[in-house]
Design a protein around this motif. Structure first.
Motif, PDB file in Angstrom:
ATOM      1  N   GLY A  81     -21.314 -18.644  29.494  1.00 16.42           N
ATOM      2  CA  GLY A  81     -21.404 -19.587  29.270  1.00 16.42           C
ATOM      3  C   GLY A  81     -20.768 -20.266  27.713  1.00 16.42           C
ATOM      4  O   GLY A  81     -20.645 -19.911  27.150  1.00 16.42           O
ATOM      5  N   PHE A  82     -20.925 -21.542  28.152  1.00 17.14           N
ATOM      6  CA  PHE A  82     -19.959 -21.730  26.257  1.00 17.14           C
ATOM      7  C   PHE A  82     -21.381 -21.950  25.294  1.00 17.14           C
ATOM      8  O   PHE A  82     -22.308 -22.032  25.702  1.00 17.14           O
ATOM      9  N   VAL A  83     -20.362 -21.372  24.104  1.00 18.68           N
ATOM     10  CA  VAL A  83     -21.394 -21.558  23.508  1.00 18.68           C
ATOM     11  C   VAL A  83     -20.943 -23.107  22.038  1.00 18.68           C
ATOM     12  O   VAL A  83     -19.906 -23.457  21.668  1.00 18.68           O
ATOM     13  N   ASP A  84     -21.484 -23.479  21.854  1.00 13.20           N
ATOM     14  CA  ASP A  84     -21.094 -24.426  20.927  1.00 13.20           C
ATOM     15  C   ASP A  84     -22.509 -23.937  19.333  1.00 13.20           C
ATOM     16  O   ASP A  84     -23.236 -24.577  18.859  1.00 13.20           O
ATOM     17  N   THR A  85     -21.077 -24.574  18.525  1.00 11.01           N
ATOM     18  CA  THR A  85     -21.592 -22.933  16.630  1.00 11.01           C
ATOM     19  C   THR A  85     -22.381 -24.485  16.044  1.00 11.01           C
ATOM     20  O   THR A  85     -22.736 -24.026  14.670  1.00 11.01           O
ATOM     21  N   HIS A  86     -22.137 -25.582  16.371  1.00  9.35           N
ATOM     22  CA  HIS A  86     -22.113 -27.089  15.318  1.00  9.35           C
ATOM     23  C   HIS A  86     -22.676 -27.937  16.430  1.00  9.35           C
ATOM     24  O   HIS A  86     -21.845 -28.299  16.063  1.00  9.35           O
ATOM     25  N   VAL A  87     -23.872 -28.472  16.066  1.00 11.12           N
ATOM     26  CA  VAL A  87     -24.328 -29.713  16.986  1.00 11.12           C
ATOM     27  C   VAL A  87     -25.392 -30.298  15.861  1.00 11.12           C
ATOM     28  O   VAL A  87     -26.831 -29.439  15.123  1.00 11.12           O
ATOM     29  N   HIS A  88     -26.089 -31.642  15.658  1.00  7.71           N
ATOM     30  CA  HIS A  88     -27.397 -32.109  15.473  1.00  7.71           C
ATOM     31  C   HIS A  88     -27.574 -32.907  16.336  1.00  7.71           C
ATOM     32  O   HIS A  88     -27.437 -33.766  16.799  1.00  7.71           O
ATOM     33  N   TYR A  89     -28.962 -32.393  16.001  1.00 11.74           N
ATOM     34  CA  TYR A  89     -29.918 -33.003  17.067  1.00 11.74           C
ATOM     35  C   TYR A  89     -30.103 -34.682  16.870  1.00 11.74           C
ATOM     36  O   TYR A  89     -30.466 -35.493  17.628  1.00 11.74           O
ATOM     37  N   PRO A  90     -30.256 -35.301  15.647  1.00 12.72           N
ATOM     38  CA  PRO A  90     -31.180 -36.125  15.598  1.00 12.72           C
ATOM     39  C   PRO A  90     -29.814 -36.809  15.550  1.00 12.72           C
ATOM     40  O   PRO A  90     -29.812 -38.212  15.115  1.00 12.72           O
ATOM     41  N   GLN A  91     -28.474 -36.709  15.519  1.00 15.78           N
ATOM     42  CA  GLN A  91     -26.997 -37.742  15.844  1.00 15.78           C
ATOM     43  C   GLN A  91     -27.425 -38.048  17.387  1.00 15.78           C
ATOM     44  O   GLN A  91     -25.643 -39.008  17.513  1.00 15.78           O
ATOM     45  N   LEU A  92     -28.131 -37.650  18.450  1.00 18.92           N
ATOM     46  CA  LEU A  92     -27.487 -37.596  19.752  1.00 18.92           C
ATOM     47  C   LEU A  92     -26.829 -39.186  19.995  1.00 18.92           C
ATOM     48  O   LEU A  92     -26.568 -39.464  20.947  1.00 18.92           O
ATOM     49  N   ARG A  93     -28.055 -40.005  19.636  1.00 21.16           N
ATOM     50  CA  ARG A  93     -27.921 -41.473  19.640  1.00 21.16           C
ATOM     51  C   ARG A  93     -27.023 -41.849  18.739  1.00 21.16           C
ATOM     52  O   ARG A  93     -26.887 -43.333  19.493  1.00 21.16           O
ATOM     53  N   VAL A  94     -26.117 -41.543  18.667  1.00 20.21           N
ATOM     54  CA  VAL A  94     -25.533 -42.508  17.406  1.00 20.21           C
ATOM     55  C   VAL A  94     -23.723 -41.842  17.482  1.00 20.21           C
ATOM     56  O   VAL A  94     -22.961 -42.130  16.426  1.00 20.21           O
ATOM     57  N   ALA A  95     -24.422 -40.625  18.338  1.00 17.28           N
ATOM     58  CA  ALA A  95     -22.747 -40.059  18.938  1.00 17.28           C
ATOM     59  C   ALA A  95     -21.386 -41.106  19.200  1.00 17.28           C
ATOM     60  O   ALA A  95     -22.264 -42.440  19.639  1.00 17.28           O
ATOM     61  N   GLY A  96     -20.273 -41.243  18.155  1.00 16.87           N
ATOM     62  CA  GLY A  96     -19.240 -41.611  18.550  1.00 16.87           C
ATOM     63  C   GLY A  96     -18.991 -43.235  17.772  1.00 16.87           C
ATOM     64  O   GLY A  96     -18.660 -44.244  18.028  1.00 16.87           O
ATOM     65  N   ARG A  97     -19.839 -43.249  16.740  1.00 17.21           N
ATOM     66  CA  ARG A  97     -20.378 -44.602  15.592  1.00 17.21           C
ATOM     67  C   ARG A  97     -19.143 -44.510  14.884  1.00 17.21           C
ATOM     68  O   ARG A  97     -19.152 -43.732  14.089  1.00 17.21           O
ATOM     69  N   SER A  98     -17.792 -45.156  14.729  1.00 17.12           N
ATOM     70  CA  SER A  98     -16.262 -45.461  13.364  1.00 17.12           C
ATOM     71  C   SER A  98     -17.270 -45.838  12.906  1.00 17.12           C
ATOM     72  O   SER A  98     -16.669 -46.695  12.288  1.00 17.12           O
ATOM     73  N   SER A  99     -18.147 -45.537  11.936  1.00 16.36           N
ATOM     74  CA  SER A  99     -18.705 -46.511  10.832  1.00 16.36           C
ATOM     75  C   SER A  99     -17.677 -46.065   9.252  1.00 16.36           C
ATOM     76  O   SER A  99     -18.132 -46.066   7.825  1.00 16.36           O
ATOM     77  N   GLY A 100     -16.618 -45.372   9.064  1.00 18.94           N
ATOM     78  CA  GLY A 100     -16.272 -44.546   7.735  1.00 18.94           C
ATOM     79  C   GLY A 100     -16.250 -43.284   7.549  1.00 18.94           C
ATOM     80  O   GLY A 100     -16.538 -42.528   8.976  1.00 18.94           O
ATOM     81  N   GLU A 101     -15.454 -42.848   6.441  1.00 20.03           N
ATOM     82  CA  GLU A 101     -15.201 -41.708   6.612  1.00 20.03           C
ATOM     83  C   GLU A 101     -16.802 -40.516   6.310  1.00 20.03           C
ATOM     84  O   GLU A 101     -17.622 -41.002   6.123  1.00 20.03           O
ATOM     85  N   LEU A 102     -16.466 -39.423   6.103  1.00 16.79           N
ATOM     86  CA  LEU A 102     -18.224 -38.179   6.223  1.00 16.79           C
ATOM     87  C   LEU A 102     -18.543 -39.404   5.427  1.00 16.79           C
ATOM     88  O   LEU A 102     -19.721 -39.475   5.934  1.00 16.79           O
ATOM     89  N   LEU A 103     -18.511 -39.414   3.500  1.00 14.84           N
ATOM     90  CA  LEU A 103     -19.320 -40.069   3.275  1.00 14.84           C
ATOM     91  C   LEU A 103     -20.275 -41.333   3.528  1.00 14.84           C
ATOM     92  O   LEU A 103     -21.963 -41.759   3.583  1.00 14.84           O
ATOM     93  N   THR A 104     -19.704 -41.892   3.917  1.00 19.26           N
ATOM     94  CA  THR A 104     -19.872 -43.857   4.283  1.00 19.26           C
ATOM     95  C   THR A 104     -20.262 -43.032   5.552  1.00 19.26           C
ATOM     96  O   THR A 104     -21.431 -44.199   6.623  1.00 19.26           O
ATOM     97  N   TRP A 105     -20.296 -43.212   6.796  1.00 16.80           N
ATOM     98  CA  TRP A 105     -20.619 -42.309   7.637  1.00 16.80           C
ATOM     99  C   TRP A 105     -22.029 -41.506   7.523  1.00 16.80           C
ATOM    100  O   TRP A 105     -23.229 -42.677   8.305  1.00 16.80           O
ATOM    101  N   LEU A 106     -21.948 -40.781   6.956  1.00 17.11           N
ATOM    102  CA  LEU A 106     -23.714 -40.586   6.899  1.00 17.11           C
ATOM    103  C   LEU A 106     -24.556 -41.807   6.245  1.00 17.11           C
ATOM    104  O   LEU A 106     -26.141 -42.249   6.583  1.00 17.11           O
ATOM    105  N   GLU A 107     -24.218 -41.954   4.939  1.00 19.04           N
ATOM    106  CA  GLU A 107     -24.609 -43.649   4.220  1.00 19.04           C
ATOM    107  C   GLU A 107     -25.139 -44.688   5.800  1.00 19.04           C
ATOM    108  O   GLU A 107     -26.320 -45.234   5.810  1.00 19.04           O
ATOM    109  N   ARG A 108     -24.252 -44.662   6.140  1.00 19.15           N
ATOM    110  CA  ARG A 108     -24.127 -46.628   7.315  1.00 19.15           C
ATOM    111  C   ARG A 108     -24.989 -45.855   8.643  1.00 19.15           C
ATOM    112  O   ARG A 108     -25.352 -46.886   9.162  1.00 19.15           O
ATOM    113  N   THR A 109     -24.886 -44.832   9.097  1.00 22.84           N
ATOM    114  CA  THR A 109     -24.976 -44.224  10.550  1.00 22.84           C
ATOM    115  C   THR A 109     -25.868 -43.388  10.535  1.00 22.84           C
ATOM    116  O   THR A 109     -26.874 -43.835  10.875  1.00 22.84           O
ATOM    117  N   VAL A 110     -26.252 -42.442   9.897  1.00 25.48           N
ATOM    118  CA  VAL A 110     -27.047 -41.278  10.097  1.00 25.48           C
ATOM    119  C   VAL A 110     -27.674 -40.989   9.356  1.00 25.48           C
ATOM    120  O   VAL A 110     -29.344 -40.249  10.109  1.00 25.48           O
TER     121      VAL A 110
END
Ligand code: GUN
Ligand code: ZN
Length: 416
Positions: free
Chosen positions: A64-93
């Motif tokens: 079975g595949f091993v996913d070593t890094h995944v965020h449960y509370p981000q499932l419904r916002v996967a693929g939101r292109s709102s910016g680079e890391l710190l902006t994306w955290l503020e705007r989307t996450v």
């Protein structure tokens, strides 16, 4: 104690990652015998005239595949292109993660997450849970019911996030203790609690120090983000001027150990690589996320050459897919951009055995060999030459019409 299963034999095409090298053996017609504990008892070629029918025709079986890094509370916002890391955290996450105060919402997403893992053939995951203790407990319960294997943490934050996502250090550590008591080691260690400070910027020194002590006291795995984005790295340097570098922030708080798993590690300096390697820590390589947030390209070949343990991570929701086959394809592209190709055989190894090693589970899962738990998946594949291993690996990882996963077993039991 494990609940026994009916012993069974699987017959089919097998891909068996090696224990000693990052290579994969191909058995065109093999048998896997699974005992009543869900442990692999034997693996070998099917004998001439074998009476066992092919278990799932048209598929290839592999760990079975091993996913070593995944965020449960981000499932419904996967693929939101709102910016680079710190902006994306503020705007989307952060807004989405706040919704996990609602237990019903959290319960729905937890069920969805398990479905996505099973559909992708992921049998083991290292999961950033919610900052809300109840939502994290709900996820443990969903993983327990479906039979998947995971390590899960409550995502720790006590600064620089909306107040409803922050939990002050003492209260957070009390909540972690309760989750540890209930879930850590559950079902003969199928589920584990993982100490999960989100990253240096969202934690006070007091919380980082408490997290380090907690991990040490219970001998727990640790996961966090490290050196993902230049703006993040500059902010960490400004916030922790006493630290020699980003990794040193974690090291000073007891969070850089052989049980630590650092997500991203794109821009590490030479002293940081040296310290990470010396500590025996592991890396979660998240290439799809790194492309999508424009974070940079991690030097995968160099990391492997240094002897650092590495697994692959989807990093949903900065990553756009749960498929570790797509993630392996992104890792391939990233390695080419770095001018140091990592080929499909090695990538399949990293997506299975490598991930298991990164999680400290390399003696238990990630291999089709006697003594390993029967965490197996059957993936439909179409190849023109059944004897051609290279064609099979390319079809599995790079085929755009990714074929479905037909069967998912954890300890020989079907995950549902
Ligand atoms: N750094 C801090 N939090 C996060 C997150 O949720 N996703 C990613 N990719 N990086 C982070
Ligand atoms: Zn992440």
């Amino acid at each position: 104690m494990r609940k026994p299963i009916a012993p069974r034999t699987i017959r089919g095409r097998l891909l068996c990652p090696r224990v000693d090298t990052r290579t994969v053996d191909h058995l065109a017609d093999g048998l896997v015998e699974i005992d009543e504990q869900g442990v692999i008892a034997a693996v070998g070629p099917a004998p001439a005239g074998c009476a066992v029918p092919e278990t799932v025709p048209g598929t290839v079986w592999l760990p079975g595949f091993v996913d070593t890094h995944v965020h449960y509370p981000q499932l419904r916002v996967a693929g939101r292109s709102s910016g680079e890391l710190l902006t994306w955290l503020e705007r989307t996450v952060f807004a989405e993660e706040s919704r996990f105060a609602d237990k019903n919402y959290a319960t729905d997403v937890a069920a969805d997450l398990c479905r996505r893992f099973i559909a992708s053939g992921t049998t083991t995951a290292s999961i950033y849970g919610s900052s809300h203790p109840i939502a994290t407990a709900v996820l443990f319960a969903a993983l327990d019911r479906t039979g998947l294997r995971a390590q899960v943490g409550m995502t720790l934050m006590d600064r620089d996030a909306p107040p409803d996502l922050c939990l002050e250090a003492d209260a957070a550590l009390v909540a972690c203790e309760a989750l540890i008591a209930r879930w850590h080691g559950h079902d003969d260690d199928r589920l584990r609690f993982c100490v999960t400070p989100r990253f240096a910027l969202s934690c006070t020194p007091r919380l980082l120090e408490g997290a380090g002590r907690l991990a040490d006291r219970h001998d727990l795995p640790i996961q966090t983000h490290l050196s993902e984005n230049p703006g993040e790295i500059a902010a960490v340097a400004a916030r922790f001027p006493e630290a020699a570098h980003y990794l040193d922030v974690y090291a000073r708080h007891g969070l850089c150990t052989e049980r630590s798993l650092f997500g991203h590690c794109i821009h590490l300096s030479e002293p940081e690589w040296g310290a990470l390697h010396a500590a025996g820590a592991a890396v979660a390589h998240c290439p799809d996320s790194n492309f999508f947030l424009g974070s940079g390209v991690m030097p995968l070949r160099d990391t492997l050459t240094r002897g650092v343990r590495v697994g692959l991570g989807s990093d949903v929701g900065a990553g756009r897919t749960f498929s570790m086959r797509h993630i392996a394809a992104s890792a391939y592209d990233a390695s080419l951009l770095r001018g140091a190709r990592v080929g499909p055989e090695e990538l399949l190894w990293l997506a299975t055995a490598g991930g298991a090693n990164a999680l400290g589970l390399g003696d238990r899962i990630g291999h089709l060999a006697p003594g390993y738990d029967a965490d197996l998946v059957a993936v439909q594949v179409q190849v023109s030459d059944p004897a051609d291993t290279a064609e099979l690996l390319d079809a599995l990882l790079f085929s755009h019409a990714t074929e479905p996963v037909r069967n998912v077993l954890v300890r020989g039991r079907r995950a549902v």
